[in-house]
Structures are given as structure tokens and as C-alpha cells.
Write a protein that holds these residues in place. Structure first.
Motif, short mmCIF file in Angstrom:
data_model
loop_
_atom_site.label_atom_id
_atom_site.label_comp_id
_atom_site.label_asym_id
_atom_site.label_seq_id
_atom_site.Cartn_x
_atom_site.Cartn_y
_atom_site.Cartn_z
N ASN B 198 -9.69 29.72 3.45
CA ASN B 198 -9.06 30.00 2.63
C ASN B 198 -10.26 30.31 1.27
O ASN B 198 -10.28 31.43 0.81
CB ASN B 198 -7.89 29.15 2.02
CG ASN B 198 -7.10 29.12 3.12
OD1 ASN B 198 -6.87 29.91 3.80
ND2 ASN B 198 -6.15 27.96 3.03
N ASN B 241 -1.20 30.40 -3.05
CA ASN B 241 -0.84 28.74 -2.80
C ASN B 241 -0.14 28.44 -3.65
O ASN B 241 -0.50 28.33 -4.88
CB ASN B 241 -2.43 28.16 -2.93
CG ASN B 241 -2.44 26.72 -2.51
OD1 ASN B 241 -1.99 25.94 -3.34
ND2 ASN B 241 -3.26 26.40 -1.62
N ARG B 243 2.08 24.82 -5.37
CA ARG B 243 2.06 23.31 -5.31
C ARG B 243 3.01 22.92 -6.25
O ARG B 243 3.25 23.33 -7.26
CB ARG B 243 0.80 22.54 -5.65
CG ARG B 243 -0.33 23.04 -4.74
CD ARG B 243 -1.82 22.32 -5.17
NE ARG B 243 -2.39 22.79 -6.43
CZ ARG B 243 -2.20 22.39 -7.21
NH1 ARG B 243 -2.16 21.03 -7.60
NH2 ARG B 243 -3.01 23.07 -8.37
N PRO B 277 1.53 21.86 -0.12
CA PRO B 277 1.60 23.33 -0.67
C PRO B 277 2.10 24.39 0.26
O PRO B 277 2.07 24.05 1.46
CB PRO B 277 -0.11 23.44 -0.89
CG PRO B 277 -0.69 22.71 0.31
CD PRO B 277 0.13 21.42 0.43
N GLU B 279 2.06 28.12 1.34
CA GLU B 279 0.84 29.18 1.45
C GLU B 279 1.37 30.22 2.27
O GLU B 279 2.39 30.36 3.03
CB GLU B 279 -0.47 28.68 2.35
CG GLU B 279 -1.20 27.41 1.40
CD GLU B 279 -2.26 26.78 2.26
OE1 GLU B 279 -1.95 26.22 3.27
OE2 GLU B 279 -3.47 27.12 2.01
#
Lengths: 199, 319
Positions: B198, B241, B243, B277, B279
Motif C-alpha cells: 500500500n 483507508n 480508521r 481500518p 480499506e
């Protein structure tokens, strides 16, 4: 053509644009350099007109010529002239960058503020041809009615669809289409010779 | 005369349509068989002449040198392949087909399902994983254990490391490579692989980042949800991404939206697990995307956002 063997015809010495593209496809770096010398002023002006930012325009110019280097073998002379091919690649990349930067409003203010230093490129046959085109185009565009020039510029330099132009200007879509048609037909009539050079 | 005028009008319109269709991400244009191709070509060339009306720019010797220097270098691996040539017909973007979810960084291996095309190195598939370079020998070993431990701790427990260390991308990738080569813990290796891939993707080729800010908190999360979307050149490949999102309430799900000039385009639902997270990545995005949004919707497919706006990213940051 003159029979005088001592007279050199400049046109015979200069490779055509298509010759250069063919050589670029054969990985001739000097041909790419020559293409750059012929067209970078035009393409950079286009990129800058769309983006309103010199550094972004230069990056786009670099991307364009790298794309030309990688994809010269795919150029099809039946579809467009080399000039138009390069212009459309540059326009496409510039508009894509413009959209991703969300700077349409900033572009307008940047254009109003920046006054770039201009100078003409060195003399050469290709340069003379471009100079003639430039003078002619400028004159014909200035002679277009302002409202026709506006829709054409919004479509070409801002990448706006006719629907978007109608929405942003408040002009009915039918009127936008009519003005575009009138502008294009007028330009075609006035620039017939210049268009024929490219066919 | 009327018929001639119609043919000419058609040719003009087709030339304009072709111009619009030549833009990246545009839908292919259906061929109008009634327009005279020669006339369309004339009008296309006419459009190509328009930039000559602009004042010429000074030739940039520096750019010329850069171009020639680049083409003189050995072939550089291009992760996303050649860019579609203007004039060729780009494939239409179908969001549902292009979106794939990569597993959240957890214990399982990333992208190991058969046929999975998730990110492994520079555009390579799971069938051809990147061979990580061997750790470089170091002149003295006294400081390595501490450095390795610090790197392990940071990378395993801080995905915020990704976005905050973008500027030091080369050092990060180097550290990850070394740590990965030295690690024997499969879970850590999988975590590293995902992070490294990533990081490579987003810092190697990404041109913009869209920070995602929380609009409305969901649940009792003490930490504000946030995220980032990395967008690569040509406004195509992207990586998301997120969180701090609490799992959705029962009967609801998070939904990703692309903000385009024509409105919101669905990016599908997002699976959010506690303390992990979320993604997502894909090779392309809808034409004209200028932002990203996450909403909380009722379970099921949605064509338009109707629920609570949770995260919004509209201000790109150039990388």
C-alpha cells in the motif's frame, strides 16, 4: 520547382511531422526532440490556458511527450494530423488534471493575474508555418461574435459539455448548440486553407 | 441545401462529441453513420487549430532535457500500463466491476485468493509476488535490534504511519523491506506485506490525497473517525483507508460514494470491524470524481446517498 541545383529548397530538407512521428516510433530520440521544438510552444500555451498554472502546464507537457514516445507507433495519420493529435493529447491531459485539482475558479483568477513573458521561437520552416497559422487563427477567433467564441472556448479549453455550458452560463442548451455550430462553420470557411494543410 | 446543412451540422456535432469522448474516463461515443467522415475529419482538424490562437509560450529547455533524460533511461516499470491513447475508445467505467475490496490488514494473507488482482507490489498479481530485496549488510550490529523493534512497533500498531510518513516514503519502504526480510512471524510478515504494498502504491505513484473528515460521529466512538484516499495519476487508481469508524448499527451499513459532476456514484458498501481500518482500492473511478463520501445507509443496495453523512473528503492535497 526550380531546376537550379545550387538552390536548396528548405521544404525538402525539413522532415514532415509524420516523418518525425514515424522516427519516434523507431525510438529516434532526435526526432522526439525535433517534435518538441516544433510543438512545445503551442502545447504549453494550450496546457497553460486550461490549467492557468505554469508548473502544472510544464508537467503536462512532459507527460505528453513521454506519451508520444511510448505510443508513437499507434499514431494513425488517417484519423488526424500530427498537430491535432498532439493538441488533443495535451488538451485531454490538461483537462483531466484540471478536474482533479478542482481549480476551475482559481484558473480564471490565475489567468487574470499572470502575464507571462512571451517570445517567438527561432526561425525555421516549421516555425514560419506555425506563425502564419497563429496569426490567422487569432484574427479569425477575434472576428467571431463574442457569444460564439465563448461557447467554443468553454468547450475546448475548459472541457465543458454543451449541457454544462448551458447550465453555467444560463443559456438554453439549444442556443449553445446553435452558437457552436455557427462558430465552427464560420471558422471552417475562413480557415479552409489551414485545414487543408493538415489533411 | 437543407440536406447539406444537416450533414454539416451532424459532422460538427460529431467532431465535438469525439473531442469530449477523447477525455480520460469518457464513455465511448457511438459512431454516427450519417456524418460524412471527411467532413468530420475537417472539423476535427479545425478544433486542433484552436490553440494556435493562443500566444505562444517560450520553449522550455529544462523540460526538453527532462524528457530526453527520461527516455534515455532504461525502461521504467510502469505499474499501471500505458495510458489510453487519445482517439482510441476507452472502456466504459463500471464502478461495480472495478471495485474490489482488499482485506483489512489483519492476520490473513493479503490477496491470496485465486484470480485475485489486489495490490501486490507494482501492479503484479498475487501469483507473482514481489521478491523483496535481501537486507543490506550493516557495518555494526549494535543499533539494529533497537531500530528493528521500533520499526516493528510503529508499523504494526500505527496505520497513521502511512499518511504521516508520505514525505519520507523511500526511508519507510527501505525500513519495511529490511524488517520484512528479517521477520519470521507470519502475522507480522502479512501485515508488512500489506503495508509495504500500500505504501508503495500510494507514495510511489499517488498524486493527490483526499483527507476524509468526520461529519457526524456514529456510536460512542471516543476517537474521531478519519481517513484518506490516495489518487494516482490520470485520476484513475485509488486507495482508501479509514480508521476510527465504529461498526454500523444492526440493519445498517457504511456506503462509499464518489462525488462527481453528475452527482454521487455508488462505490459499494464498506465492511467496518471494530478497531480495524477499512480499506478499499480499485483501478479506476467514475469520470469527473472530485471528492469522496461515506454515509450510513440501511442494508441493501443504494443508487443515491440517503443516510447520514459520516465522512467527507473534498479538498485534495497534492503529493
Amino acid at each position: 520547382m526550380s531546376q537550379d541545383s545550387e538552390r536548396i529548397d528548405p521544404a525538402a530538407e525539413e522532415p514532415t511531422d509524420k516523418d518525425l512521428v514515424r522516427r519516434v516510433a523507431e525510438r529516434d530520440e532526435s526526432a522526439l526532440a525535433e517534435l518538441y521544438d516544433r510543438f512545445s510552444g503551442l502545447l504549453l500555451a494550450l496546457a497553460r490556458r486550461v490549467l492557468g498554472d505554469s508548473s502544472d502546464a510544464e508537467e503536462v507537457l512532459q507527460e505528453v511527450f513521454l506519451q508520444v514516445w511510448n505510443q508513437a507507433g499507434r499514431y494513425d495519420g488517417k484519423r488526424s494530423s500530427v498537430s491535432t493529435w498532439l493538441v488533443l493529447i495535451t488538451r485531454s491531459r490538461s483537462i483531466d488534471r484540471l478536474r482533479s485539482r478542482q481549480v476551475k475558479d482559481r484558473t480564471l483568477s490565475a489567468l487574470q493575474q499572470e502575464k507571462p513573458d512571451r517570445h517567438t521561437s527561432p526561425e525555421g520552416l516549421g516555425s514560419v508555418l506555425h506563425q502564419q497559422r497563429r496569426q490567422r487563427l487569432r484574427r479569425e477567433m477575434e472576428e467571431l461574435p463574442a457569444e460564439q467564441r465563448q461557447v467554443l472556448e468553454l468547450a475546448f479549453f475548459r472541457g465543458m459539455t454543451q449541457s454544462e455550458i448551458a447550465t453555467s452560463t444560463g443559456i438554453p442548451l439549444g442556443t449553445v448548440k446553435t452558437r457552436t455550430l455557427l462558430a465552427m462553420k464560420k471558422l471552417r470557411k475562413a480557415l479552409r486553407a489551414q485545414v487543408q494543410e493538415l489533411l | 441545401m437543407g440536406e447539406e446543412q444537416n450533414h454539416e451540422d451532424l459532422a460538427v456535432q460529431q467532431a465535438i462529441d469525439q473531442l469530449m469522448a477523447s477525455e480520460p474516463g469518457a464513455q465511448p461515443m457511438p459512431v454516427d453513420l450519417e456524418a460524412d467522415p471527411a467532413l468530420v475529419r475537417e472539423y476535427t482538424e479545425l478544433l486542433g487549430l484552436l490553440p494556435y490562437a493562443l500566444p505562444e509560450e517560450r520553449r522550455q529547455a529544462r523540460v526538453r532535457e527532462q524528457i530526453l533524460a527520461q527516455i534515455s533511461e532504461p525502461a521504467i516499470q510502469r505499474p499501471f500500463g500505458d495510458i489510453t491513447l487519445v482517439g482510441s475508445q476507452p472502456e466504459p467505467v463500471s464502478v461495480d466491476k472495478t471495485l474490489r475490496r482488499i482485506p483489512a490488514a489483519s492476520g490473513g494473507p493479503a490477496g491470496k485468493e485465486p484470480g485475485d488482482q489486489t495490490l501486490i507490489g507494482h501492479g503484479q498479481t498475487a501469483a507473482h509476488p514481489v521478491a523483496f530485496p535481501a537486507a543490506a549488510p550493516h557495518p555494526s550490529g549494535s543499533w539494529w535490534p533497537q531500530a528493528l523493534a521500533a520499526t516493528l512497533a510503529i508499523c504494526v500498531f500505527g496505520l497513521g504511519f502511512l499518511s504521516s510518513m508520505v514525505i519520507n516514503q523511500r526511508a519507510d519502504i527501505g525500513a519495511l523491506n529490511i524488517a520484512l526480510a528479517r521477520s519470521t512471524d507470519p502475522r507480522v510478515m502479512d501485515e508488512y506485506t500489506t503495508l509495504r504494498n500500500n505504501l508503495d502504491m500510494v507514495t510511489g505513484v499517488a498524486e493527490q490525497a483526499y483527507p476524509m473528515r468526520q461529519a457526524v460521529p456514529v456510536g460512542d466512538a471516543s476517537e474521531a473517525a478519519q481517513g484518506i484516499v490516495y489518487v494516482c495519476g490520470q485520476h484513475q487508481r485509488w486507495y482508501l483507508n479509514l480508521r476510527g469508524l465504529e461498526p454500523p448499527p444492526s440493519g445498517q451499513q457504511y456506503h462509499l460514494w464518489f462525488m462527481t459532476e453528475d452527482g454521487a456514484v455508488s462505490g459499494g458498501s464498506l465492511d467496518v470491524e471494530q478497531d480495524k481500518p477499512a480499506e478499499r482500492d480499485a483501478l479506476s473511478m467514475p469520470k469527473g470524481t472530485h471528492g469522496f463520501m461515506v454515509t450510513l445507509e440501511k442494508d441493501g443496495p443504494h443508487d443515491q446517498p440517503e443516510g447520514l453523512q459520516v465522512l467527507l473528503g473534498e479538498q485534495p492535497v497534492p503529493l
